[in-house]
Design an enzyme around this catalytic site. Sequence first.
Site, short mmCIF file in Angstrom:
data_model
loop_
_atom_site.label_atom_id
_atom_site.label_comp_id
_atom_site.label_asym_id
_atom_site.label_seq_id
_atom_site.Cartn_x
_atom_site.Cartn_y
_atom_site.Cartn_z
N GLU A 6 0.86 -1.17 0.00
CA GLU A 6 0.00 0.00 0.00
C GLU A 6 0.90 1.22 0.00
OE1 GLU A 6 -1.75 1.34 3.57
OE2 GLU A 6 -2.41 3.09 2.44
N ASN A 9 0.83 8.53 1.33
CA ASN A 9 1.50 9.80 1.01
C ASN A 9 2.73 10.05 1.87
OD1 ASN A 9 0.06 11.40 -1.18
ND2 ASN A 9 -1.64 10.65 0.06
N THR A 10 2.96 9.23 2.89
CA THR A 10 4.15 9.38 3.71
C THR A 10 5.13 8.24 3.53
OG1 THR A 10 2.98 10.67 5.39
CG2 THR A 10 5.00 9.58 6.10
N ARG A 11 4.61 7.00 3.43
CA ARG A 11 5.51 5.85 3.40
C ARG A 11 4.84 4.64 2.75
NH1 ARG A 11 5.41 4.06 9.74
NH2 ARG A 11 3.34 4.82 10.20
N GLY A 101 -10.20 7.74 -3.19
CA GLY A 101 -8.89 7.12 -2.95
C GLY A 101 -9.03 5.61 -2.79
N ILE A 102 -8.15 4.86 -3.46
CA ILE A 102 -8.22 3.40 -3.39
C ILE A 102 -7.98 2.91 -1.96
CG2 ILE A 102 -5.77 2.97 -3.97
CD1 ILE A 102 -8.61 0.98 -5.52
N ASP A 103 -7.17 3.63 -1.20
CA ASP A 103 -6.91 3.24 0.19
C ASP A 103 -8.19 3.34 1.02
OD1 ASP A 103 -6.89 6.06 -0.01
OD2 ASP A 103 -5.47 6.31 1.63
N ARG A 104 -8.97 4.39 0.76
CA ARG A 104 -10.21 4.58 1.51
C ARG A 104 -11.22 3.49 1.16
NH1 ARG A 104 -12.30 10.43 0.40
NH2 ARG A 104 -13.64 9.89 2.17
#
Length: 256
Positions: A6, A9-11, A101-104
Amino acid sequence: MWLALEIGNTRLHWALFIGAKLDCTWDTEYLPESVIQQLAQSHTLADLPPEISFPAPCSLPPLLTIASVVPSQTALWQTYPHVRVITLEQIPLKNIYPTLGIDRALALWGAGKTWGFPMLVIDAGTALTFTAADANQYLVGGAILPGLGLQFATLGQKTGQLPQIETESLVSLPPRFALSTAEAIQSGVIYTLLAGIKDFIEAWWQLYPEGKIAIKGGDRTLLFNYLQILYPAIASRLTVEPNLIFWGIAALKSHV
Ligand SMILES: Nc1ncnc2c1ncn2[C@@H]1O[C@H](COP(=O)(O)OP(=O)(O)O)[C@@H](O)[C@H]1O
Ligand SMILES: CC(C)(COP(=O)(O)O)[C@@H](O)C(=O)NCCC(=O)O
Ligand SMILES: [K+]
């Protein structure tokens, strides 16, 4: 055996699956192209670039599944040979809008498939997001605001006199009415963020009194601990789970 990645936006957030079973997870920084090429050419653990910090003492999984909200990083990882990039169309939630967002979407799917719908997911990551679906797995909608780290970073970077507050330095709740600059920033950001989270949760329960709530993301533990102190009745109904996106990916695997 397969790897899931995954890209936030940070890592980077990694998971190793054995079939449908989530075996282990770990985080790394973003990796340079040279390391990705090295990973692509690695066949055994001994060949692996150390930056991956791959924990499993066995042969490398050939398939890499990616969920990314960072297009430049997606492009970088597409050079890996056996890569599958998850897209919104693969997620069975209804009523989703094209730029969600795909993460959401994955975190909501993973939480809902595990604990049931209606479900609200709070992601305390780079951005802080609320994402909810009703009992029929229709996206109700959500909200996006700067996450804890980003709020501190913005104040530190866009002002002439404010110091940068590091989230690692936060332990107990700051005094509400602070008498130092550092504590005044902490107070302002933390109490308004927690009040905002409380307000969204109450609005969610107005809509769905039995609605479930899960919280994930790099700041989940810090925020959950603060919620337990300030709003214990709310905290007692929250489930803390860092791996919702990987659960969502696993739930898709059996679906497609
Ligand atoms: N080791 C770490 N590196 C970076 N951020 C971290 C770390 N541990 C906790 N955090 C917190 O996690 C937040 C980022 O959340 P995370 O879910 O990891 O990001 P994303 O998925 O958006 O890349 C930051 O605001 C920071 O406060
Ligand atoms: C809101 C986000 C930036 C959150 O990313 P994260 O903080 O998890 O890295 C990401 O989900 C995104 O780019 N979403 C697209 C816009 C939307 O969901 O409506
Ligand atoms: K995230």
